[in-house]
Design a protein around this motif. Sequence first.
Motif, PDB file in Angstrom:
ATOM      1  N   ARG A  42       0.775  -1.213   0.052  1.00  0.00           N
ATOM      2  CA  ARG A  42      -0.100  -0.006   0.133  1.00  0.00           C
ATOM      3  C   ARG A  42       0.822   1.251  -0.225  1.00  0.00           C
ATOM      4  O   ARG A  42       0.714   2.238  -0.716  1.00  0.00           O
ATOM      5  N   GLU A  46      -0.222   3.049  -3.141  1.00  0.00           N
ATOM      6  CA  GLU A  46      -1.650   3.734  -2.803  1.00  0.00           C
ATOM      7  C   GLU A  46      -1.729   5.045  -2.290  1.00  0.00           C
ATOM      8  O   GLU A  46      -0.537   5.629  -1.955  1.00  0.00           O
ATOM      9  N   GLY A  47      -2.681   5.784  -2.268  1.00  0.00           N
ATOM     10  CA  GLY A  47      -2.702   7.044  -1.741  1.00  0.00           C
ATOM     11  C   GLY A  47      -1.950   8.102  -2.536  1.00  0.00           C
ATOM     12  O   GLY A  47      -1.212   7.996  -3.636  1.00  0.00           O
ATOM     13  N   TRP A  71     -12.363  17.779  -2.351  1.00  0.00           N
ATOM     14  CA  TRP A  71     -11.893  16.380  -2.254  1.00  0.00           C
ATOM     15  C   TRP A  71     -13.033  15.725  -1.219  1.00  0.00           C
ATOM     16  O   TRP A  71     -13.342  14.409  -1.726  1.00  0.00           O
ATOM     17  N   ARG A  76     -13.495  11.609  -1.278  1.00  0.00           N
ATOM     18  CA  ARG A  76     -12.088  10.967  -0.615  1.00  0.00           C
ATOM     19  C   ARG A  76     -11.845  11.674   0.610  1.00  0.00           C
ATOM     20  O   ARG A  76     -12.219  12.528   1.028  1.00  0.00           O
ATOM     21  N   THR A  77     -11.059  10.742   1.255  1.00  0.00           N
ATOM     22  CA  THR A  77     -10.577  11.091   2.750  1.00  0.00           C
ATOM     23  C   THR A  77      -9.403  11.800   2.624  1.00  0.00           C
ATOM     24  O   THR A  77      -8.650  11.650   1.676  1.00  0.00           O
ATOM     25  N   ASP A 142      -7.064   8.728   1.725  1.00  0.00           N
ATOM     26  CA  ASP A 142      -6.740   8.912   0.124  1.00  0.00           C
ATOM     27  C   ASP A 142      -5.731   9.928  -0.260  1.00  0.00           C
ATOM     28  O   ASP A 142      -4.943   9.429  -1.139  1.00  0.00           O
ATOM     29  N   ASP A 245      -4.210  15.266  -9.790  1.00  0.00           N
ATOM     30  CA  ASP A 245      -4.449  13.835 -10.004  1.00  0.00           C
ATOM     31  C   ASP A 245      -3.725  13.320 -11.370  1.00  0.00           C
ATOM     32  O   ASP A 245      -3.316  12.065 -11.311  1.00  0.00           O
TER      33      ASP A 245
END
Length: 321
Positions: A42, A46-47, A71, A76-77, A142, A245
């Motif tokens: 992760r 990830e993130g 966000w 998204r967190t 996230d 992004d």
Amino acid sequence: MASRIRRGERAAVASGLNLLDNKRGEARTCSARLLASLSGDRWLNEGHLIGVTGPPGAGKSSLVSAMIRAWRLSGRTVGVLAVDPSSRPELGGGALLGDRIRIKNTSHDEGLFIRSLANRNQMGGVATEVWPMSWLMLACFDIVVIETVGVGQTEIEIAEIADTVCYVAQPASGDAIQYLKSGIIEIPDIFAVNKSDLGAAARKTAAEIGRSAPRQDRREEWDYPVCLVSATMNTGIKELQEHIDRHRGFLASSALLGKLRVRHHSAWVIRLLKEEFGTFGLELVGGLTGIGERLSGNRSGQFQEYDLMRQHILSRFKLSD
């Protein structure tokens, strides 16, 4: 605690960050075990770890606040590490301003966590604790945003932490000229000229930065966009986030994300060991090359590897005594 952090439990995240901030020997051992438990694929894949930097008064906190709202609306967190100047040691040495006050969030939100952190009077715009704290937050959010203390011409440590660096400039302040001749030109992936409601002055600053962004030492595959934004008017935020992004997608598609994070971790370990033991201490564990090889060979247990190297140096120092 690691399981609770992965689930995004706020109390566990706060306890974990407090543990990482604890300098006692037993706490360091627990920190290494916690971070090892959070390691794995992760943290390599990830993130998104985003650094927001720029001079004092550019409106970094206001811009981060506007991006947080967008966000969260998209589901998204978000975790935020807001680095502020330290107060004087005799007054406690804590964060002087407390960015969480300026990042407006009127309602309780389980998907948002903000932690203020003093820079501990360290050069570079961030403290050494920021990297392991950001790693912990990547395990459950996230988006993780690191807002640096207001920087000048050479505070570029954020480039050794973040996946994507966003430099925030303000128009009609002379910052563009300072930027053109500074070391900080080497680090941003995205530029945001805040206070675009000032009109011609903002467009002029954006044009000056746009002319300076393409450099021979930058990646040819990335275009280093310059965005006109206004945090107060809430304009340009969507376009800025689309570029953020897009940069994350560029890193992933180019197989650069995991390599970047491993390199950043190596830089953090070297910085920490050098601050504590000096160049001689680094040589005791193989120097820069040896440290890099040990960390790249143990990608899922890098914090434990750091602790082993630290203990080895300490044992050698004790033998020499």
